[in-house]
Motif scaffolding. Sequence first.
Motif, mmCIF file in Angstrom:
data_model
loop_
_atom_site.group_PDB
_atom_site.id
_atom_site.type_symbol
_atom_site.label_atom_id
_atom_site.label_comp_id
_atom_site.label_asym_id
_atom_site.label_seq_id
_atom_site.Cartn_x
_atom_site.Cartn_y
_atom_site.Cartn_z
ATOM 1 N N ILE A 184 0.842 -1.200 0.000
ATOM 2 C CA ILE A 184 0.000 0.000 0.000
ATOM 3 C C ILE A 184 0.879 1.253 0.000
ATOM 4 O O ILE A 184 0.630 2.200 -0.749
ATOM 5 N N LYS A 185 1.910 1.246 0.844
ATOM 6 C CA LYS A 185 2.819 2.391 0.952
ATOM 7 C C LYS A 185 3.496 2.684 -0.392
ATOM 8 O O LYS A 185 3.647 3.843 -0.785
ATOM 9 N N ALA A 186 3.879 1.611 -1.101
ATOM 10 C CA ALA A 186 4.559 1.790 -2.390
ATOM 11 C C ALA A 186 3.630 2.341 -3.461
ATOM 12 O O ALA A 186 4.085 2.902 -4.465
ATOM 13 N N ARG A 187 2.315 2.191 -3.252
ATOM 14 C CA ARG A 187 1.355 2.601 -4.276
ATOM 15 C C ARG A 187 0.539 3.840 -3.896
ATOM 16 O O ARG A 187 -0.378 4.216 -4.629
ATOM 17 N N ILE A 188 0.844 4.461 -2.779
ATOM 18 C CA ILE A 188 0.074 5.637 -2.355
ATOM 19 C C ILE A 188 0.135 6.747 -3.403
ATOM 20 O O ILE A 188 -0.875 7.377 -3.730
ATOM 21 N N GLY A 189 1.327 6.974 -3.951
ATOM 22 C CA GLY A 189 1.480 8.007 -4.980
ATOM 23 C C GLY A 189 0.620 7.724 -6.192
ATOM 24 O O GLY A 189 -0.059 8.619 -6.719
ATOM 25 N N ARG A 190 0.620 6.458 -6.626
ATOM 26 C CA ARG A 190 -0.181 6.072 -7.785
ATOM 27 C C ARG A 190 -1.673 6.204 -7.491
ATOM 28 O O ARG A 190 -2.467 6.587 -8.349
ATOM 29 N N PHE A 191 -2.063 5.882 -6.252
ATOM 30 C CA PHE A 191 -3.464 5.997 -5.842
ATOM 31 C C PHE A 191 -3.911 7.457 -5.891
ATOM 32 O O PHE A 191 -4.992 7.774 -6.400
ATOM 33 N N ILE A 192 -3.080 8.350 -5.366
ATOM 34 C CA ILE A 192 -3.420 9.782 -5.355
ATOM 35 C C ILE A 192 -3.522 10.316 -6.779
ATOM 36 O O ILE A 192 -4.438 11.088 -7.106
ATOM 37 N N VAL A 193 -2.603 9.898 -7.649
ATOM 38 C CA VAL A 193 -2.654 10.312 -9.057
ATOM 39 C C VAL A 193 -3.947 9.822 -9.700
ATOM 40 O O VAL A 193 -4.587 10.546 -10.471
ATOM 41 N N PHE A 194 -4.344 8.589 -9.371
ATOM 42 C CA PHE A 194 -5.586 8.036 -9.920
ATOM 43 C C PHE A 194 -6.778 8.881 -9.499
ATOM 44 O O PHE A 194 -7.651 9.198 -10.322
ATOM 45 N N VAL A 195 -6.824 9.250 -8.214
ATOM 46 C CA VAL A 195 -7.938 10.063 -7.707
ATOM 47 C C VAL A 195 -7.961 11.427 -8.387
ATOM 48 O O VAL A 195 -9.026 11.908 -8.817
ATOM 49 N N ASP A 235 -6.461 -2.369 -12.099
ATOM 50 C CA ASP A 235 -5.419 -2.484 -13.124
ATOM 51 C C ASP A 235 -4.294 -1.483 -12.874
ATOM 52 O O ASP A 235 -3.121 -1.802 -13.058
ATOM 53 N N ASN A 236 -4.649 -0.288 -12.412
ATOM 54 C CA ASN A 236 -3.659 0.750 -12.160
ATOM 55 C C ASN A 236 -2.745 0.389 -10.998
ATOM 56 O O ASN A 236 -1.524 0.608 -11.058
ATOM 57 N N LEU A 237 -3.301 -0.151 -9.921
ATOM 58 C CA LEU A 237 -2.494 -0.455 -8.734
ATOM 59 C C LEU A 237 -1.805 -1.814 -8.810
ATOM 60 O O LEU A 237 -0.779 -2.029 -8.160
ATOM 61 N N THR A 238 -2.356 -2.733 -9.603
ATOM 62 C CA THR A 238 -1.766 -4.070 -9.697
ATOM 63 C C THR A 238 -0.631 -4.117 -10.702
ATOM 64 O O THR A 238 0.322 -4.884 -10.538
ATOM 65 N N THR A 239 -0.712 -3.299 -11.741
ATOM 66 C CA THR A 239 0.315 -3.277 -12.792
ATOM 67 C C THR A 239 1.043 -1.936 -12.769
ATOM 68 O O THR A 239 0.749 -1.067 -11.960
ATOM 69 N N ASN A 240 1.982 -1.775 -13.673
ATOM 70 C CA ASN A 240 2.709 -0.502 -13.804
ATOM 71 C C ASN A 240 2.117 0.382 -14.897
ATOM 72 O O ASN A 240 2.747 1.346 -15.330
ATOM 73 N N ARG A 241 0.904 0.067 -15.333
ATOM 74 C CA ARG A 241 0.289 0.843 -16.396
ATOM 75 C C ARG A 241 -0.135 2.216 -15.890
ATOM 76 O O ARG A 241 -0.507 2.369 -14.732
ATOM 77 N N ASN A 242 -0.086 3.209 -16.785
ATOM 78 C CA ASN A 242 -0.486 4.559 -16.393
ATOM 79 C C ASN A 242 -2.008 4.666 -16.299
ATOM 80 O O ASN A 242 -2.734 3.734 -16.649
ATOM 81 N N PHE A 243 -2.477 5.817 -15.856
ATOM 82 C CA PHE A 243 -3.903 5.992 -15.583
ATOM 83 C C PHE A 243 -4.773 5.734 -16.810
ATOM 84 O O PHE A 243 -5.752 4.984 -16.742
ATOM 85 N N PHE A 244 -4.420 6.346 -17.933
ATOM 86 C CA PHE A 244 -5.288 6.255 -19.112
ATOM 87 C C PHE A 244 -5.274 4.851 -19.721
ATOM 88 O O PHE A 244 -6.287 4.389 -20.256
ATOM 89 N N THR A 245 -4.131 4.165 -19.630
ATOM 90 C CA THR A 245 -4.085 2.775 -20.089
ATOM 91 C C THR A 245 -4.963 1.905 -19.207
ATOM 92 O O THR A 245 -5.715 1.050 -19.693
ATOM 93 N N ALA A 246 -4.878 2.121 -17.880
ATOM 94 C CA ALA A 246 -5.717 1.377 -16.939
ATOM 95 C C ALA A 246 -7.188 1.682 -17.173
ATOM 96 O O ALA A 246 -8.047 0.793 -17.068
ATOM 97 N N LEU A 247 -7.483 2.932 -17.515
ATOM 98 C CA LEU A 247 -8.857 3.342 -17.793
ATOM 99 C C LEU A 247 -9.408 2.559 -18.992
ATOM 100 O O LEU A 247 -10.537 2.056 -18.969
ATOM 101 N N GLY A 248 -8.586 2.460 -20.033
ATOM 102 C CA GLY A 248 -8.989 1.700 -21.219
ATOM 103 C C GLY A 248 -9.139 0.219 -20.923
ATOM 104 O O GLY A 248 -10.082 -0.429 -21.400
ATOM 105 N N ASN A 249 -8.225 -0.325 -20.120
ATOM 106 C CA ASN A 249 -8.302 -1.745 -19.765
ATOM 107 C C ASN A 249 -9.544 -2.035 -18.925
ATOM 108 O O ASN A 249 -10.197 -3.070 -19.090
ATOM 109 N N GLY A 250 -9.847 -1.117 -17.988
ATOM 110 C CA GLY A 250 -11.039 -1.282 -17.160
ATOM 111 C C GLY A 250 -12.301 -1.303 -18.003
ATOM 112 O O GLY A 250 -13.207 -2.123 -17.780
#
Length: 306
Positions: free
Chosen positions: A126-137, A185-200
Amino acid sequence: MFQLYKKRNFNALINDTFMFIKAHGKNYFGNYLTINGGPLLLLLILIFIIGRYFFGGILSGLGSPQSQIIIANYFENNTGYFIGVGVVFALIALLLSILNISYPIIYLDILSQGKQPTASAIFKGIKARIGRFIVFVLASLITFLPIAALLGGVSILLIIIIIGIPVAFILWAAFSCWGFLSLFDNLTTNRNFFTALGNGYHMLFKNFWAHMGTTAIFLLISFALQMATSLISSLINALVFFVTGENSAEDATIFLIIMFLLSTIVSYFFSSINMLAHGMIYYSCKEDEEKKTMHSEIDLIGTDSE
């Protein structure tokens, strides 16, 4: 042994969510309380303080002829208190939301690697992905939020037409499912937000009715639990009134706080279960794409032949 990577239809998505809880519930909820228990307890204490002294102060002045003046003075004399408690409440609620939403995603990610999830490993993830989570929000504010606003307008029009209510519910369930799968998809992989958005979006429509339907079922269960919590609180309140023959402002405040505390606990715990349901959808889609189960079986055949 619970099989995470597995193609699932609608029935399997619902059943496997509860089968997962049956198989891993002790470890899952034990680690959940270890990581989320502290912030959740602090939040509940703050809710009690705010409810007991904030709402209590307001309700105590309602019976007076000069109630408006009393309430206005109460706000004015406690401005600093309200601001301070409000800021602390917002920070704890934000932290708990990050932990609560990220926890099931990281737990399933660790489990998918064949490892036993531990509190330290989950917290590290969770700690390693906090930055990615905030970017997603933040990114969601310019993507999901406008869509949600548009969907809200359409839903209002559909609700006006009674027969349009199921359509509005389907739209919101599909929209929620898209968002949850994108976050997975965003938190499980290293994909960026828009790629994860498309995958979702792609995963949602892989089996639309099953995936949307699963989200709809868990939304209905959440609503039913919240209603049950309110009903229980109201029944207790009515029972006290029946026994004592009176119901003071202080009693009303206490029961309001109890109802809100129960509602908060139920909301956080069930939102975690809701994320598990979307984890079943996510790993079902991953299995459909990557055929991990088939590859594992082939590897086992090679091992056996040796």
